[in-house]
Design a protein around this motif. Structure first.
Motif, PDB file in Angstrom:
ATOM      1  N   ARG A  27      83.453  35.109  64.517  1.00  0.00           N
ATOM      2  CA  ARG A  27      83.731  33.773  65.075  1.00  0.00           C
ATOM      3  C   ARG A  27      83.270  33.686  66.534  1.00  0.00           C
ATOM      4  O   ARG A  27      82.635  32.713  66.938  1.00  0.00           O
ATOM      5  CB  ARG A  27      85.219  33.433  64.950  1.00  0.00           C
ATOM      6  N   ALA A  28      83.582  34.706  67.306  1.00  0.00           N
ATOM      7  CA  ALA A  28      83.173  34.701  68.722  1.00  0.00           C
ATOM      8  C   ALA A  28      81.650  34.736  68.853  1.00  0.00           C
ATOM      9  O   ALA A  28      81.079  34.057  69.707  1.00  0.00           O
ATOM     10  CB  ALA A  28      83.801  35.890  69.456  1.00  0.00           C
ATOM     11  N   CYS A  29      81.002  35.508  67.998  1.00  0.00           N
ATOM     12  CA  CYS A  29      79.537  35.597  68.033  1.00  0.00           C
ATOM     13  C   CYS A  29      78.897  34.261  67.683  1.00  0.00           C
ATOM     14  O   CYS A  29      77.954  33.829  68.354  1.00  0.00           O
ATOM     15  CB  CYS A  29      79.046  36.676  67.063  1.00  0.00           C
ATOM     16  N   PHE A  30      79.394  33.612  66.649  1.00  0.00           N
ATOM     17  CA  PHE A  30      78.824  32.332  66.250  1.00  0.00           C
ATOM     18  C   PHE A  30      79.057  31.262  67.315  1.00  0.00           C
ATOM     19  O   PHE A  30      78.195  30.423  67.565  1.00  0.00           O
ATOM     20  CB  PHE A  30      79.376  31.881  64.892  1.00  0.00           C
ATOM     21  N   THR A  31      80.215  31.292  67.965  1.00  0.00           N
ATOM     22  CA  THR A  31      80.493  30.353  69.052  1.00  0.00           C
ATOM     23  C   THR A  31      79.525  30.575  70.203  1.00  0.00           C
ATOM     24  O   THR A  31      78.981  29.618  70.776  1.00  0.00           O
ATOM     25  CB  THR A  31      81.949  30.501  69.532  1.00  0.00           C
ATOM     26  N   CYS A  32      79.294  31.835  70.548  1.00  0.00           N
ATOM     27  CA  CYS A  32      78.372  32.145  71.638  1.00  0.00           C
ATOM     28  C   CYS A  32      76.937  31.761  71.260  1.00  0.00           C
ATOM     29  O   CYS A  32      76.213  31.194  72.079  1.00  0.00           O
ATOM     30  CB  CYS A  32      78.458  33.625  71.997  1.00  0.00           C
ATOM     31  N   ALA A  33      76.540  32.059  70.036  1.00  0.00           N
ATOM     32  CA  ALA A  33      75.189  31.703  69.588  1.00  0.00           C
ATOM     33  C   ALA A  33      74.975  30.198  69.691  1.00  0.00           C
ATOM     34  O   ALA A  33      73.919  29.734  70.152  1.00  0.00           O
ATOM     35  CB  ALA A  33      74.962  32.183  68.161  1.00  0.00           C
ATOM     36  N   GLN A  86      73.961  35.721  66.825  1.00  0.00           N
ATOM     37  CA  GLN A  86      73.879  35.228  65.448  1.00  0.00           C
ATOM     38  C   GLN A  86      73.770  36.400  64.472  1.00  0.00           C
ATOM     39  O   GLN A  86      74.450  36.424  63.437  1.00  0.00           O
ATOM     40  CB  GLN A  86      72.672  34.289  65.300  1.00  0.00           C
ATOM     41  N   ALA A  87      72.943  37.384  64.790  1.00  0.00           N
ATOM     42  CA  ALA A  87      72.774  38.559  63.917  1.00  0.00           C
ATOM     43  C   ALA A  87      74.067  39.358  63.825  1.00  0.00           C
ATOM     44  O   ALA A  87      74.460  39.808  62.732  1.00  0.00           O
ATOM     45  CB  ALA A  87      71.638  39.436  64.440  1.00  0.00           C
ATOM     46  N   CYS A  88      74.743  39.531  64.946  1.00  0.00           N
ATOM     47  CA  CYS A  88      76.000  40.275  64.952  1.00  0.00           C
ATOM     48  C   CYS A  88      77.059  39.528  64.141  1.00  0.00           C
ATOM     49  O   CYS A  88      77.791  40.136  63.358  1.00  0.00           O
ATOM     50  CB  CYS A  88      76.463  40.503  66.389  1.00  0.00           C
ATOM     51  N   GLY A  89      77.126  38.230  64.320  1.00  0.00           N
ATOM     52  CA  GLY A  89      78.084  37.430  63.562  1.00  0.00           C
ATOM     53  C   GLY A  89      77.854  37.527  62.062  1.00  0.00           C
ATOM     54  O   GLY A  89      78.811  37.651  61.290  1.00  0.00           O
ATOM     55  N   ASP A 102      83.920  35.840  76.040  1.00  0.00           N
ATOM     56  CA  ASP A 102      84.762  35.995  74.855  1.00  0.00           C
ATOM     57  C   ASP A 102      84.073  36.854  73.797  1.00  0.00           C
ATOM     58  O   ASP A 102      84.702  37.692  73.152  1.00  0.00           O
ATOM     59  CB  ASP A 102      85.114  34.634  74.257  1.00  0.00           C
ATOM     60  N   CYS A 103      82.778  36.640  73.628  1.00  0.00           N
ATOM     61  CA  CYS A 103      82.012  37.392  72.642  1.00  0.00           C
ATOM     62  C   CYS A 103      81.933  38.866  73.038  1.00  0.00           C
ATOM     63  O   CYS A 103      82.105  39.757  72.197  1.00  0.00           O
ATOM     64  CB  CYS A 103      80.616  36.783  72.507  1.00  0.00           C
ATOM     65  N   MET A 104      81.682  39.128  74.300  1.00  0.00           N
ATOM     66  CA  MET A 104      81.620  40.510  74.777  1.00  0.00           C
ATOM     67  C   MET A 104      82.941  41.227  74.501  1.00  0.00           C
ATOM     68  O   MET A 104      82.952  42.356  74.008  1.00  0.00           O
ATOM     69  CB  MET A 104      81.309  40.529  76.272  1.00  0.00           C
ATOM     70  N   GLN A 105      84.049  40.560  74.781  1.00  0.00           N
ATOM     71  CA  GLN A 105      85.366  41.153  74.543  1.00  0.00           C
ATOM     72  C   GLN A 105      85.588  41.407  73.047  1.00  0.00           C
ATOM     73  O   GLN A 105      86.071  42.474  72.668  1.00  0.00           O
ATOM     74  CB  GLN A 105      86.467  40.233  75.080  1.00  0.00           C
ATOM     75  N   ALA A 106      85.233  40.439  72.220  1.00  0.00           N
ATOM     76  CA  ALA A 106      85.416  40.591  70.772  1.00  0.00           C
ATOM     77  C   ALA A 106      84.537  41.701  70.211  1.00  0.00           C
ATOM     78  O   ALA A 106      84.973  42.479  69.346  1.00  0.00           O
ATOM     79  CB  ALA A 106      85.119  39.264  70.061  1.00  0.00           C
ATOM     80  N   LEU A 128      76.010  25.683  81.211  1.00  0.00           N
ATOM     81  CA  LEU A 128      75.977  27.074  81.651  1.00  0.00           C
ATOM     82  C   LEU A 128      77.385  27.658  81.671  1.00  0.00           C
ATOM     83  O   LEU A 128      77.588  28.803  81.275  1.00  0.00           O
ATOM     84  CB  LEU A 128      75.319  27.200  83.024  1.00  0.00           C
ATOM     85  N   ARG A 129      78.351  26.879  82.092  1.00  0.00           N
ATOM     86  CA  ARG A 129      79.752  27.334  82.079  1.00  0.00           C
ATOM     87  C   ARG A 129      80.179  27.636  80.642  1.00  0.00           C
ATOM     88  O   ARG A 129      80.863  28.623  80.376  1.00  0.00           O
ATOM     89  CB  ARG A 129      80.646  26.279  82.723  1.00  0.00           C
ATOM     90  N   LYS A 130      79.769  26.805  79.702  1.00  0.00           N
ATOM     91  CA  LYS A 130      80.098  27.020  78.290  1.00  0.00           C
ATOM     92  C   LYS A 130      79.494  28.339  77.790  1.00  0.00           C
ATOM     93  O   LYS A 130      80.147  29.096  77.080  1.00  0.00           O
ATOM     94  CB  LYS A 130      79.586  25.838  77.457  1.00  0.00           C
ATOM     95  N   VAL A 131      78.256  28.613  78.178  1.00  0.00           N
ATOM     96  CA  VAL A 131      77.609  29.870  77.798  1.00  0.00           C
ATOM     97  C   VAL A 131      78.362  31.050  78.405  1.00  0.00           C
ATOM     98  O   VAL A 131      78.624  32.050  77.731  1.00  0.00           O
ATOM     99  CB  VAL A 131      76.120  29.900  78.229  1.00  0.00           C
ATOM    100  N   MET A 132      78.717  30.936  79.667  1.00  0.00           N
ATOM    101  CA  MET A 132      79.411  32.036  80.337  1.00  0.00           C
ATOM    102  C   MET A 132      80.767  32.319  79.682  1.00  0.00           C
ATOM    103  O   MET A 132      81.120  33.484  79.446  1.00  0.00           O
ATOM    104  CB  MET A 132      79.584  31.717  81.819  1.00  0.00           C
TER     105      MET A 132
END
Length: 109
Positions: A94-100, A75-78, A14-18, A5-9
């Protein structure tokens, strides 16, 4: 708090900022018509990441569904962002794929 869960957060933040940066930067591009889908997905992705952050501390029964949806949108945004040559789009992808990936890992666990 569990590590997944910490990893998702962290990834969602990071994804939101990017995505917010990409959205703002896309609006400044000369060929904005080409960027419409990128802008739309940036907004959707930033919003769902923010929602995941808001709900992450709750023990609700639908948290997995929300995280799964976040992974799908990221994933779609990435995929959209990686099609554009702009640095802000590439960073966002990159941030989107990491979050996905973090979302998928969380849901599997």
């Amino acid at each position: 708090m569990e590590a997944n869960l910490r990893k998702v957060m962290d990834a969602a933040y990071d994804c939101m900022q990017a995505c917010n940066n990409c959205f703002d930067s896309c609006l400044k591009e000369d060929e904005i018509d080409m960027m419409r889908e990128c802008i739309r997905l940036d907004r959707e992705c930033a919003d769902i990441c923010q929602m995941v952050l808001s709900f992450s501390g709750r023990e609700g029964s639908l948290r997995n569904d929300l995280v799964s949806l976040c992974g799908t949108i990221c994933q779609a945004c990435g995929k959209e962002c990686e099609q554009h040559k702009h640095d802000h789009c590439q960073e966002c992808a990159r941030a989107c794929f990491t979050c996905a990936e973090a979302c998928r890992d969380y849901v599997k666990a």
